[in-house]
Design a protein around this motif. Structure first.
Motif, mmCIF file in Angstrom:
data_model
loop_
_atom_site.group_PDB
_atom_site.id
_atom_site.type_symbol
_atom_site.label_atom_id
_atom_site.label_comp_id
_atom_site.label_asym_id
_atom_site.label_seq_id
_atom_site.Cartn_x
_atom_site.Cartn_y
_atom_site.Cartn_z
ATOM 1 N N ASP A 512 0.855 -1.190 0.000
ATOM 2 C CA ASP A 512 0.000 0.000 0.000
ATOM 3 C C ASP A 512 0.892 1.241 0.000
ATOM 4 O O ASP A 512 1.362 1.676 1.049
ATOM 5 C CB ASP A 512 -0.911 -0.008 1.225
ATOM 6 N N PRO A 513 1.167 1.835 -1.161
ATOM 7 C CA PRO A 513 2.057 3.002 -1.222
ATOM 8 C C PRO A 513 1.555 4.190 -0.404
ATOM 9 O O PRO A 513 2.371 4.994 0.071
ATOM 10 C CB PRO A 513 2.093 3.338 -2.721
ATOM 11 N N TRP A 514 0.242 4.341 -0.246
ATOM 12 C CA TRP A 514 -0.268 5.472 0.533
ATOM 13 C C TRP A 514 0.033 5.292 2.019
ATOM 14 O O TRP A 514 0.219 6.254 2.741
ATOM 15 C CB TRP A 514 -1.766 5.626 0.296
ATOM 16 N N TYR A 515 0.094 4.046 2.490
ATOM 17 C CA TYR A 515 0.537 3.766 3.860
ATOM 18 C C TYR A 515 2.014 4.120 4.011
ATOM 19 O O TYR A 515 2.429 4.679 5.032
ATOM 20 C CB TYR A 515 0.296 2.291 4.180
ATOM 21 N N GLU A 516 2.795 3.815 2.999
ATOM 22 C CA GLU A 516 4.219 4.152 3.029
ATOM 23 C C GLU A 516 4.423 5.655 3.112
ATOM 24 O O GLU A 516 5.289 6.137 3.863
ATOM 25 C CB GLU A 516 4.908 3.586 1.780
ATOM 26 N N SER A 517 3.617 6.425 2.390
ATOM 27 C CA SER A 517 3.804 7.875 2.347
ATOM 28 C C SER A 517 3.325 8.566 3.613
ATOM 29 O O SER A 517 3.906 9.578 4.018
ATOM 30 C CB SER A 517 3.065 8.463 1.140
ATOM 31 N N ASN A 518 2.278 8.056 4.237
ATOM 32 C CA ASN A 518 1.657 8.780 5.343
ATOM 33 C C ASN A 518 1.953 8.207 6.715
ATOM 34 O O ASN A 518 1.995 8.964 7.691
ATOM 35 C CB ASN A 518 0.134 8.814 5.147
ATOM 36 N N VAL A 519 2.146 6.902 6.820
ATOM 37 C CA VAL A 519 2.309 6.273 8.132
ATOM 38 C C VAL A 519 3.753 5.872 8.384
ATOM 39 O O VAL A 519 4.304 6.156 9.456
ATOM 40 C CB VAL A 519 1.372 5.058 8.264
ATOM 41 N N PRO A 751 -14.317 -19.381 11.112
ATOM 42 C CA PRO A 751 -12.957 -19.295 10.564
ATOM 43 C C PRO A 751 -12.037 -20.238 11.326
ATOM 44 O O PRO A 751 -12.070 -20.295 12.549
ATOM 45 C CB PRO A 751 -12.579 -17.829 10.766
ATOM 46 N N LYS A 752 -11.222 -20.973 10.607
ATOM 47 C CA LYS A 752 -10.378 -21.985 11.232
ATOM 48 C C LYS A 752 -9.099 -21.399 11.804
ATOM 49 O O LYS A 752 -8.683 -21.760 12.907
ATOM 50 C CB LYS A 752 -10.047 -23.081 10.212
ATOM 51 N N SER A 753 -8.447 -20.522 11.081
ATOM 52 C CA SER A 753 -7.167 -19.958 11.515
ATOM 53 C C SER A 753 -7.371 -18.598 12.163
ATOM 54 O O SER A 753 -8.291 -17.859 11.804
ATOM 55 C CB SER A 753 -6.213 -19.828 10.335
ATOM 56 N N LEU A 754 -6.504 -18.289 13.098
ATOM 57 C CA LEU A 754 -6.535 -16.983 13.752
ATOM 58 C C LEU A 754 -5.717 -16.001 12.921
ATOM 59 O O LEU A 754 -4.513 -16.189 12.718
ATOM 60 C CB LEU A 754 -5.971 -17.073 15.168
ATOM 61 N N LEU A 755 -6.361 -14.957 12.438
ATOM 62 C CA LEU A 755 -5.718 -13.943 11.612
ATOM 63 C C LEU A 755 -5.796 -12.604 12.315
ATOM 64 O O LEU A 755 -6.839 -12.233 12.867
ATOM 65 C CB LEU A 755 -6.401 -13.846 10.245
ATOM 66 N N LEU A 756 -4.692 -11.873 12.310
ATOM 67 C CA LEU A 756 -4.652 -10.537 12.899
ATOM 68 C C LEU A 756 -4.837 -9.509 11.794
ATOM 69 O O LEU A 756 -4.001 -9.413 10.884
ATOM 70 C CB LEU A 756 -3.323 -10.297 13.617
ATOM 71 N N PRO A 757 -5.920 -8.714 11.815
ATOM 72 C CA PRO A 757 -6.119 -7.689 10.773
ATOM 73 C C PRO A 757 -5.456 -6.367 11.163
ATOM 74 O O PRO A 757 -5.653 -5.853 12.256
ATOM 75 C CB PRO A 757 -7.648 -7.550 10.723
ATOM 76 N N ILE A 758 -4.674 -5.822 10.264
ATOM 77 C CA ILE A 758 -4.071 -4.498 10.433
ATOM 78 C C ILE A 758 -4.624 -3.604 9.329
ATOM 79 O O ILE A 758 -4.473 -3.913 8.141
ATOM 80 C CB ILE A 758 -2.531 -4.546 10.353
ATOM 81 N N ASN A 759 -5.239 -2.504 9.701
ATOM 82 C CA ASN A 759 -5.886 -1.636 8.722
ATOM 83 C C ASN A 759 -4.879 -0.763 7.990
ATOM 84 O O ASN A 759 -3.941 -0.222 8.591
ATOM 85 C CB ASN A 759 -6.923 -0.743 9.409
ATOM 86 N N THR A 760 -5.108 -0.625 6.684
ATOM 87 C CA THR A 760 -4.341 0.295 5.849
ATOM 88 C C THR A 760 -5.328 1.095 5.000
ATOM 89 O O THR A 760 -6.538 0.960 5.139
ATOM 90 C CB THR A 760 -3.361 -0.465 4.941
ATOM 91 N N PHE A 761 -4.812 1.923 4.108
ATOM 92 C CA PHE A 761 -5.675 2.748 3.262
ATOM 93 C C PHE A 761 -6.271 1.956 2.102
ATOM 94 O O PHE A 761 -7.367 2.274 1.641
ATOM 95 C CB PHE A 761 -4.901 3.944 2.708
ATOM 96 N N ALA A 762 -5.558 0.954 1.616
ATOM 97 C CA ALA A 762 -6.012 0.246 0.416
ATOM 98 C C ALA A 762 -5.982 -1.261 0.551
ATOM 99 O O ALA A 762 -6.397 -1.949 -0.373
ATOM 100 C CB ALA A 762 -5.156 0.654 -0.784
ATOM 101 N N GLY A 763 -5.518 -1.793 1.682
ATOM 102 C CA GLY A 763 -5.322 -3.235 1.726
ATOM 103 C C GLY A 763 -4.112 -3.606 0.897
ATOM 104 O O GLY A 763 -3.051 -2.998 1.025
ATOM 105 N N ILE A 764 -4.267 -4.594 0.039
ATOM 106 C CA ILE A 764 -3.176 -5.019 -0.851
ATOM 107 C C ILE A 764 -3.538 -4.640 -2.279
ATOM 108 O O ILE A 764 -4.546 -5.097 -2.808
ATOM 109 C CB ILE A 764 -2.933 -6.534 -0.750
ATOM 110 N N ILE A 765 -2.747 -3.783 -2.885
ATOM 111 C CA ILE A 765 -2.970 -3.382 -4.272
ATOM 112 C C ILE A 765 -2.355 -4.432 -5.180
ATOM 113 O O ILE A 765 -1.159 -4.698 -5.115
ATOM 114 C CB ILE A 765 -2.364 -1.993 -4.543
ATOM 115 N N GLN A 766 -3.201 -5.038 -6.006
ATOM 116 C CA GLN A 766 -2.750 -6.126 -6.872
ATOM 117 C C GLN A 766 -1.839 -5.575 -7.971
ATOM 118 O O GLN A 766 -2.079 -4.516 -8.504
ATOM 119 C CB GLN A 766 -3.964 -6.820 -7.504
#
Length: 766
Positions: A512-519, A751-766
């Motif tokens: 997420d380039p916007w996360y890189e620029s702002n956070v 859900p079977k697996s435990l997943l930790l969600p971390i919020n960003t501006f766009a998620g994963i840009i394909q």
């Protein structure tokens, strides 16, 4: 629905200023060049460009329409020319400007709305974000000013019956990872931001913004400001309730006439004017031209207690007066014993059954068979005639909503990491009136502490869903690094120590380039600002850089990236010690014990060859392949250590698996005698077992934290951490199902697996 024409939609006519337009255009183009990442001239200003651009609108709100026009043109150009990397940053910047700027013309709303609809034809995350903003724009055009009202009402917890939703930002910092100067600088900015967000001021802002957006040119804004400033608190509260009720009624009833909504606002405005004709003239000239957007409600916490996250969330759901807050924290211990079941292991073999007594009303665990009950337990109180109490439907259904896709189903069998998605409607209509935004500061070690707290919270919720039905919990991460993390005892490993202190943040910046620029720019900027000499001007509301960037992040960072949590079982050399279990998120590092001559002097006397470092180990693992198949492998080798990485090191291998780097010792023969060489082997797996075939133990360090080191270990087993609610439901269903059945009952929907969600501006840009 009747709407005002474009010509009359502006509150004040915007005068085109070529100098201002040129300045805005240069700032936007600099923002886009920053996203390209190959302009060294902008590295010193990285992270400041977006903040500076929005500050220009705060200082002169009348220029907001001009900036919106420029951003819309750049968005349309990016879509037309195929510059997809610019779309999400420009769209976030545009929407944040539209919330802050007053009186946006209808034609601009229409162009932005049409653009968001075009994004629905693109893959995620473009279609997800486009749909989210299209809904917001449609609602804002129906009820002008409702986005601002809902944002301020929720963030400031303004009490009203029409919109009871509340939000709060919980900022956690580990005192062992951040210095006192950094913590003091953040607390100082939080206190400075609170000067403009008292309850009375925030209600006035909502009233002013609603009347300004709804009445347009029929509202004398400076006069309105003067009137509201002179009103007592009870009048402000009554007017606020009327305004919010009118807006929410119009927002719910999409068939309502726009003119009817405007008439409601005119009545409120006329009532204020009639009651305040005397003091209007003098005070009207002193009103300020703009309406600020208050900072969100942020509480700062030093992470000193393992259960602190859970306690703060419980207190958020149970509002207390400031004097009672300290007492409530002490009472939470007894609340846990009464309302929460005991902890259980990953296998969930020990199950607590809640039973309803039919005689004395005492609630106890279901007794074991007589032949398994110890003699001491038989003498205790035993309850007879009890019936098993079924879990409430609310508790069961709430667990179905914890999956990454929002519907409770297990993740698809894909290798690629899951990214953010749209917020789905819950299976059962349950009112979640609160949102807790948990933000952690620090390097990767604070994330390890977060995942432990999250795991404990999920275990509590699997026993009794107290927080889940009432509270949305979202996680945010701001990297802060002052110095290199303290070295782990495992650095003796022959593998090169290329550990990055903020590895997860670097990964989020790549996807997420916007996360890189702002956070990510805050990583070194926060310690730098903390060391600057303090002055009164730096703590003014208009210059709060850290809090402003964090507020922008928590408001617009709504797309989560999910990270798999892994569990490790450790067997110790001392047979008298019970095996230990722990979890990790980022890294597990193993260093094998080196040969010690003092332990075996006799062996040294007989030895004529060079001692080979490391120890013999056996490995059993399932190799992960790109074909989504798993192939079981075994290996016996001599090694000095290994490193397991759960975070991908590059964009081309973004697989949900462990990348295991093993430092192998290979014996070689040459003219001077037998020797050895170091070889690094790499495997991909989701679970692995490692056992020392000699009597040499090894040391294990989790998530780069020297406080989480296990010594004298001879065996480890690493696998994906299971969701506690899945474990519990599967264990309960196992008692009534056939031995060969898999995921029967409610477990197959969880859900079977435990997943930790971390919020960003766009998620994963394909």
């Amino acid at each position: 629905m009747d709407k005002p024409t474009t010509a009359s939609s502006g509150f004040t006519p915007t005068v085109e200023n070529p100098e201002v337009e040129s300045d805005f255009l240069r700032s936007v183009h600099a923002l886009l060049r920053e996203l390209d990442g190959h302009h060294p001239a902008f590295q010193s200003e990285r992270g400041m460009l977006r903040w500076t651009l929005h500050k220009k609108i705060d200082r002169n709100p009348s220029n907001g329409v001009l900036l919106v026009k420029i951003l819309v043109k750049e968005l349309e150009r990016a879509e037309r020319c195929g510059y997809r990397q610019y779309i999400i940053p420009l769209l976030h910047t545009l929407m944040y400007t539209m919330v802050k700027a007053p009186s946006i013309p209808d034609d601009l709303y229409e162009r932005v709305y049409d653009f968001c609809k075009k994004l629905l034809t693109l893959p995620k995350p473009y279609c997800t974000i486009g749909l989210h903003y299209a809904r917001q724009l449609k609602l804002e055009r129906t009820v002008p000013g409702i986005l601002y009202q809902r944002l301020v009402s929720a963030e400031q917890s303004l009490k009203n019956d029409s919109f009871p939703y509340q939000e709060k930002v919980f900022m956690f910092a580990d005192p062992e990872l951040l210095s006192e100067a950094v913590c003091r600088a953040i607390v100082t900015e939080i206190k400075a931001a609170r000067t403009s967000q008292c309850t009375r001021s925030c209600m006035i802002y909502v009233i002013e913004h609603a009347l300004q957006e709804g009445l347009k040119e029929h509202c004398d804004f400076r006069t309105l400001q003067a009137i509201l400033q002179a009103k007592p608190l009870d009048v402000i509260e009554h007017c606020f309730q009327q305004v919010v009720a009118a807006m929410e009624h119009a927002g719910r009833d999409m068939k309502a006439e726009y003119n009817q909504y405007v008439e409601e606002l005119k009545k409120i405005y006329s009532t204020l004017l009639r009651a305040s004709k005397k003091d209007v003239g003098k005070a009207a000239a002193e009103g300020s031209p703009g309406i600020p957007l208050p900072s969100p409600n942020i509480s700062f916490h030093l992470w000193t207690d393992e259960d602190q996250l859970w306690k703060e969330l419980v207190l958020f759901l149970r509002p207390q007066s400031p004097s009672c807050e300290e007492v409530s924290l002490k009472v939470l211990g007894s609340f846990e014993l009464q309302d929460m079941g005991p902890e259980y292991d990953n296998g969930c073999e020990q199950v607590r059954f809640s039973v309803l007594s039919t005689d004395s009303g005492i609630e106890r665990d279901l007794p074991m068979p007589d032949d398994e009950v110890p003699e001491a337990e038989r003498s205790r109180l035993q309850r007879k005639g009890g019936i098993k109490k079924r879990a409430a439907p609310l508790d069961c259904l709430s667990l179905l909503q914890t999956g990454p896709n929002g519907q409770g189903a297990k993740p698809a069998g894909k290798l690629h990491r899951r990214c953010g998605g749209s917020v789905m409607e819950p299976i059962a209509r349950m009112k979640r009136l609160h949102t807790a935004r948990v933000l952690v500061l620090g390097d990767d070690r604070v994330l390890a502490r977060l995942v432990q707290a999250y795991y404990c919270l999920r275990k509590r919720e699997s026993r009794r869903a107290y927080l889940t039905p009432r509270l949305k919990v979202q996680f945010y991460y701001v990297p802060v690094m002052e110095e290199q993390p303290s070295s782990c005892p495992t650095e003796e490993c022959a593998l090169p120590d290329l550990t990055e202190p903020c590895e997860l943040a670097a990964y989020l910046g790549r996807v997420d380039p916007w996360y890189e620029s702002n956070v990510n720019t805050l990583c070194h900027m926060i310690p730098k600002l903390a060391t600057m000499p303090s002055s009164s001007s730096k703590t003014s509301v208009s210059e709060l850089f850290i809090i402003d960037v964090i507020a922008y992040y928590v408001r617009l960072g709504l797309q989560p990236v999910y990270f798999q949590v892994y569990t490790v079982k450790l067997v110790f050399k001392n047979a008298g010690l019970e095996p230990a279990e722990d979890i990790f998120l980022i890294e597990l590092r193993v260093a094998l014990e080196e040969f010690d001559p003092s332990r075996d002097s006799l062996l040294m006397k007989k030895k004529t060859t060079v001692e080979i470092p490391g120890a013999d180990v056996s490995l059993v693992y399932k190799k992960v392949l790109l074909s989504s198949r798993e192939k079981e492998e075994t290996a016996a080798l001599r090694s000095t250590g290994l490193v397991m990485k759960a975070i991908p090191s590059n964009d081309t291998e973004d697989l949900v698996c462990l990348n295991v780097n093993i430092a192998e010792i290979v014996k070689t023969a040459n003219l001077s005698g037998r020797s050895y060489s170091h070889v690094t082997n790499r495997i991909r797996t989701r679970n692995i077992k490692m056992q020392s075939t000699e009597q040499r133990s090894f040391t294990v360090c989790l998530d780069k934290d020297s406080r989480r080191v296990y010594k004298n270990v001879i065996g480890i087993e690493v696998s994906q951490c299971l969701e506690p609610s899945y474990c519990l439901q599967k264990t309960r269903a196992r008692r009534t199902s056939l031995p060969g059945d898999e995921d029967v009952g409610l477990a197959k929907y969880l859900p079977k697996s435990l997943l930790l969600p971390i919020n960003t501006f766009a998620g994963i840009i394909q």
